[in-house]
Scaffold this motif. Structure first.
Motif, PDB file in Angstrom:
ATOM      1  N   ARG B 116       0.835  -1.215   0.000  1.00 53.37           N
ATOM      2  CA  ARG B 116       0.000   0.000   0.000  1.00 53.37           C
ATOM      3  C   ARG B 116       0.871   1.268   0.000  1.00 53.37           C
ATOM      4  O   ARG B 116       1.951   1.285   0.577  1.00 53.37           O
ATOM      5  N   GLU B 117       0.346   2.296  -0.651  1.00 52.09           N
ATOM      6  CA  GLU B 117       1.098   3.548  -0.765  1.00 52.09           C
ATOM      7  C   GLU B 117       1.323   4.188   0.607  1.00 52.09           C
ATOM      8  O   GLU B 117       0.372   4.347   1.378  1.00 52.09           O
ATOM      9  N   PRO B 118       2.559   4.590   0.905  1.00 54.01           N
ATOM     10  CA  PRO B 118       2.809   5.287   2.173  1.00 54.01           C
ATOM     11  C   PRO B 118       2.119   6.652   2.237  1.00 54.01           C
ATOM     12  O   PRO B 118       1.852   7.280   1.203  1.00 54.01           O
ATOM     13  N   ILE B 119       1.872   7.084   3.464  1.00 50.46           N
ATOM     14  CA  ILE B 119       1.160   8.350   3.684  1.00 50.46           C
ATOM     15  C   ILE B 119       1.921   9.540   3.099  1.00 50.46           C
ATOM     16  O   ILE B 119       1.307  10.477   2.588  1.00 50.46           O
ATOM     17  N   ASN B 120       3.258   9.513   3.158  1.00 50.73           N
ATOM     18  CA  ASN B 120       3.999  10.684   2.662  1.00 50.73           C
ATOM     19  C   ASN B 120       3.756  10.888   1.157  1.00 50.73           C
ATOM     20  O   ASN B 120       3.614  12.008   0.683  1.00 50.73           O
ATOM     21  N   ARG B 121       3.674   9.799   0.422  1.00 49.33           N
ATOM     22  CA  ARG B 121       3.417   9.894  -1.022  1.00 49.33           C
ATOM     23  C   ARG B 121       2.000  10.441  -1.284  1.00 49.33           C
ATOM     24  O   ARG B 121       1.797  11.322  -2.125  1.00 49.33           O
ATOM     25  N   ILE B 122       1.047   9.894  -0.525  1.00 48.98           N
ATOM     26  CA  ILE B 122      -0.344  10.336  -0.690  1.00 48.98           C
ATOM     27  C   ILE B 122      -0.468  11.820  -0.347  1.00 48.98           C
ATOM     28  O   ILE B 122      -1.103  12.607  -1.052  1.00 48.98           O
ATOM     29  N   SER B 123       0.187  12.192   0.757  1.00 42.70           N
ATOM     30  CA  SER B 123       0.086  13.566   1.240  1.00 42.70           C
ATOM     31  C   SER B 123       0.725  14.547   0.250  1.00 42.70           C
ATOM     32  O   SER B 123       0.190  15.631   0.001  1.00 42.70           O
ATOM     33  N   PHE B 124       1.850  14.167  -0.334  1.00 36.71           N
ATOM     34  CA  PHE B 124       2.504  15.080  -1.286  1.00 36.71           C
ATOM     35  C   PHE B 124       1.649  15.235  -2.551  1.00 36.71           C
ATOM     36  O   PHE B 124       1.486  16.336  -3.080  1.00 36.71           O
ATOM     37  N   ALA B 125       1.071  14.130  -3.007  1.00 38.86           N
ATOM     38  CA  ALA B 125       0.212  14.202  -4.203  1.00 38.86           C
ATOM     39  C   ALA B 125      -0.995  15.106  -3.921  1.00 38.86           C
ATOM     40  O   ALA B 125      -1.412  15.891  -4.784  1.00 38.86           O
ATOM     41  N   LYS B 126      -1.531  15.006  -2.689  1.00 38.67           N
ATOM     42  CA  LYS B 126      -2.672  15.866  -2.322  1.00 38.67           C
ATOM     43  C   LYS B 126      -2.278  17.343  -2.394  1.00 38.67           C
ATOM     44  O   LYS B 126      -3.057  18.177  -2.841  1.00 38.67           O
ATOM     45  N   LEU B 127      -1.085  17.634  -1.932  1.00 37.23           N
ATOM     46  CA  LEU B 127      -0.619  19.030  -1.984  1.00 37.23           C
ATOM     47  C   LEU B 127      -0.545  19.502  -3.435  1.00 37.23           C
ATOM     48  O   LEU B 127      -1.059  20.575  -3.776  1.00 37.23           O
ATOM     49  N   MET B 128       0.063  18.702  -4.294  1.00 42.04           N
ATOM     50  CA  MET B 128       0.277  19.150  -5.668  1.00 42.04           C
ATOM     51  C   MET B 128      -1.034  19.211  -6.460  1.00 42.04           C
ATOM     52  O   MET B 128      -1.118  19.940  -7.455  1.00 42.04           O
ATOM     53  N   GLU B 129      -2.026  18.429  -6.011  1.00 39.81           N
ATOM     54  CA  GLU B 129      -3.306  18.460  -6.719  1.00 39.81           C
ATOM     55  C   GLU B 129      -4.324  19.346  -6.003  1.00 39.81           C
ATOM     56  O   GLU B 129      -5.494  19.387  -6.390  1.00 39.81           O
ATOM     57  N   SER B 130      -3.884  20.047  -4.972  1.00 39.89           N
ATOM     58  CA  SER B 130      -4.809  20.904  -4.221  1.00 39.89           C
ATOM     59  C   SER B 130      -5.228  22.099  -5.078  1.00 39.89           C
ATOM     60  O   SER B 130      -4.506  22.508  -6.006  1.00 39.89           O
ATOM     61  N   GLU B 131      -6.370  22.648  -4.700  1.00 45.73           N
ATOM     62  CA  GLU B 131      -6.927  23.758  -5.480  1.00 45.73           C
ATOM     63  C   GLU B 131      -5.970  24.960  -5.537  1.00 45.73           C
ATOM     64  O   GLU B 131      -5.728  25.511  -6.622  1.00 45.73           O
ATOM     65  N   PRO B 132      -5.354  25.365  -4.410  1.00 45.11           N
ATOM     66  CA  PRO B 132      -4.458  26.527  -4.492  1.00 45.11           C
ATOM     67  C   PRO B 132      -3.268  26.301  -5.435  1.00 45.11           C
ATOM     68  O   PRO B 132      -2.900  27.213  -6.177  1.00 45.11           O
ATOM     69  N   VAL B 133      -2.690  25.108  -5.409  1.00 44.65           N
ATOM     70  CA  VAL B 133      -1.526  24.863  -6.282  1.00 44.65           C
ATOM     71  C   VAL B 133      -1.964  24.867  -7.748  1.00 44.65           C
ATOM     72  O   VAL B 133      -1.289  25.434  -8.612  1.00 44.65           O
ATOM     73  N   ARG B 134      -3.118  24.271  -8.002  1.00 50.26           N
ATOM     74  CA  ARG B 134      -3.616  24.261  -9.388  1.00 50.26           C
ATOM     75  C   ARG B 134      -3.915  25.696  -9.856  1.00 50.26           C
ATOM     76  O   ARG B 134      -3.654  26.071 -10.987  1.00 50.26           O
TER      77      ARG B 134
END
Lengths: 128, 503
Positions: B116-134
């Protein structure tokens, strides 16, 4: 490269074929030239690939390097005119071109009057 | 509004409850607990001063911030939850991470073991796909990524493109980053990738001092490492000892902001001020005297087993330091590298790891150092690598024998699967299909060792204040849950049954 003043570097254009990495021999040659030119290598890659994928096609160079500052600027050439403009205005020391480029675009390369060295690309492995 | 915003995801932007080691919890997937609770254990939200400015931020980001400010560039570190406030004005967004995609150790082994994907990977992807970054990207903000895990972008070109990262910077950035950011601010064309070689690495006086506090009071005392282990990227950097006055000024930046903890960062704290690989007494004592004058709690990032043995045998230095440290706290935490028990393998990949002792006596050096730490209340988190290139069965059997000798010493031994870095960066990643019975046995032995000592550490040393009881309870539950899980599947593995095991 840095804020400490103007620095010398080896500046080359690399014409990359889609999905093909550069061979190890070319990677080592680039590093050798860069070490002779102040440990700095400025590469402009030109390909149909997107910029990040162009960088990954240089993995043989990146993994072989430990000491040279490498700057890779990736450009997409959408037409022969694009390519000619990029090569003519790039202020390159040399151009390394995948053999398919030589076959298809030899005329343009000749026009740029910069030394062109052909190489045989290698099919890139699938991403991790 | 700053022109340049520096940030990272929640797994990095946290004080980890004041316990740096808890940050490693984010390198695994949530096990036995909901993801939110898992993330809270590893990475609670830090104190925010206003407008999303965190009180503490990762040291690497602080260095980049300091470098930009020193060069007259308006830059600020912002907590990832507050990026929305800056989305319209930011011209350059800089993101840093220790492990963007969880390809580094130990994330990759938890991923490999659990599937299963580690939390750090999931969390970083969430940041990069977050509305403010987009939104920033849509507004033309340039994105620059960097940090110790910059190399991982080379294996994720699709995400690199999708998230609109303009430049990836790999290496010590302080000297090259101001000119790169100026180019970005002027709208000039940026390189897609920049590797910082020896000519562009900052000299001692070019390393800027942090101007705002770092997570858990981490301050750098050295950069680079003289041991030359082939699997490590740090060893490729030139060795620099940070002058004590500079270290003190950075500690004071933290202390004045209310961060009373100190974490001395070096690949080998005991080599501070040393000639080569033999620790010297005076600089190490002076460093600790200075640090303990200012902080209420001290930790080390890394130390080597050989330096621990030498420092104690030659000067009784470990006892002397711990006598000073124990005026403030019960124990001292540190990360140490065991890496392998295979002598032939050690000769090939880390011939200077045991120096000044001969590599042939690596087992004695390891055991002696473990004993010294145990007797002096130093608790090490120990790394061990499996799947190193050219590893043989004999190397693994010697590793197993060494693990048996270490049973009696308080420590957490964390196995890691080989990741191609340093001089071995052109080698192959360790993959699940490469796992042998002996690898499984090494993993099981480290698990047994670490579970036993984790319980002891929690009981006697860790999280003892009343406020930390909920966290402590969750960790105790986690240990209980892992034991049940491992017991259930270890019965099905012949290598781990009483008949199959080598002990």
């Amino acid at each position: 490269m840095s804020d400490s003043g103007k620095s010398i570097s080896y500046r080359a254009a690399l014409l990359l074929d889609k999905g093909k990495t550069i061979p190890q021999s070319l990677a080592l040659r680039l590093l050798q030239e860069a070490r002779r030119s102040g440990f700095r290598l400025e590469l402009v890659t030109i390909s149909e690939e997107d910029p990040p994928r162009q960088v990954t096609l240089l993995l043989p160079l990146i993994t072989a390097n430990h000491s040279v500052t490498i700057s890779i600027q990736s450009k997409k050439a959408n037409s022969k005119e694009d390519l000619e403009r990029l090569l003519s205005n790039g202020n390159f020391d040399i151009i390394y071109a995948e053999k398919n480029f030589i076959e298809n675009l030899g005329e343009i390369l000749t026009k740029t009057a910069i030394k062109v060295i052909p190489y045989n690309g290698e099919v890139a492995e699938k991403d991790a | 509004m700053p022109e340049v915003v520096i940030t990272t995801d929640r797994t990095m932007m946290s004080d980890h409850h004041g316990k740096e080691f808890l940050g490693f919890v984010a390198t695994g997937p949530a096990i036995g607990l909901p993801e939110g609770l898992w993330l809270w254990i590893s990475s609670p939200k830090p104190k925010i001063l206003g407008d999303g400015v965190p009180l503490e931020a990762p040291y690497g980001l602080r260095k980049v911030e300091a470098s930009l400010i020193k060069n007259g560039i308006d830059a600020k570190i912002i907590d990832p939850d507050y990026l929305g406030k800056y989305a319209e004005e930011t011209k350059v967004l800089m993101v840093g991470h220790h492990d963007f995609f969880a390809y580094g150790p130990p994330s990759n082994e938890w991923w490999l073991i659990t599937g299963r994907e580690p939390i750090n990977r999931i969390s970083f992807a969430k940041l990069m796909e977050s509305e403010p970054v987009r939104r920033m990207k849509k507004n033309g903000t340039k994105i620059i990524a960097g940090g110790p895990a910059a190399w991982q972008w080379l294996y994720e070109p699709d995400k690199w493109k999708r998230w609109g990262v303009d430049t990836v910077v790999d290496g010590e950035a302080e000297k090259v980053i101001p000119s790169l950011v100026r180019k970005a601010l002027k709208g000039e064309e940026l390189p897609s990738y920049l590797y910082v070689g020896v000519k562009d690495v900052p000299l001692l006086d070019e390393i800027p001092e942090i101007v705002k506090p770092s997570v858990n009071g981490l301050v750098e005392i050295m950069r680079g490492c003289p041991r030359g282990c082939m699997f490590c990227s740090v060893t490729l950097r030139p060795l620099r000892h940070i002058p004590i006055e500079k270290v003190e000024r950075e500690i004071l930046v933290n202390v004045r902001a209310g961060i009373k903890r100190g974490l001395l960062h070096s690949e080998d704290v005991l080599l501070y001020g040393a000639d080569g690989v033999k620790p010297k007494e005076e600089p190490v004592i002076k460093l600790h005297e200075m640090a303990l004058k200012h902080v209420e709690e001290l930790a080390w990032s890394h130390a080597s087993l050989a330096a621990i043995r030498y420092a104690q045998e030659k000067y009784k230095l470990i006892s002397k330091i711990m006598e000073m440290v124990k005026t403030k706290q019960d124990f001292l935490g540190v990360e140490v590298g065991l890496e392998t028990g295979g002598i032939e393998l050690a000769k090939k990949i880390m011939p200077a790891k045991s120096a000044p002792y001969p590599v042939e006596s690596w087992h004695e050096t390891v055991e002696e150092a473990f004993k010294i730490m145990h007797e002096n209340d130093i608790i090490p988190a120990v790394t061990l690598i499996i799947g190193l290139p050219e590893e043989t069965e004999k190397d693994l059997l010697q590793t197993i024998e060494l693990l048996d000798r270490l049973k009696q010493y308080r420590s957490l031994i964390v196995p890691m699967m080989f990741v191609p870095m340093g001089a071995l960066k052109n080698k192959e990643f360790y993959r699940r299909e490469m796992m042998t019975d002996l690898h499984i046995e090494v993993l099981y032995k480290t698990y047994q060792h670490s579970i036993f000592w984790a319980k002891d550490i929690l009981k006697k040393y860790y999280l003892k204040s009343l406020l930390q009881f909920p966290l402590r309870g969750l960790l105790e539950f986690f240990i209980w849950y892992v034991e049940r899980k491992v017991d259930s599947f270890s019965e099905e593995l012949p290598i781990l049954s009483k008949e199959g095991a080598t002990t």
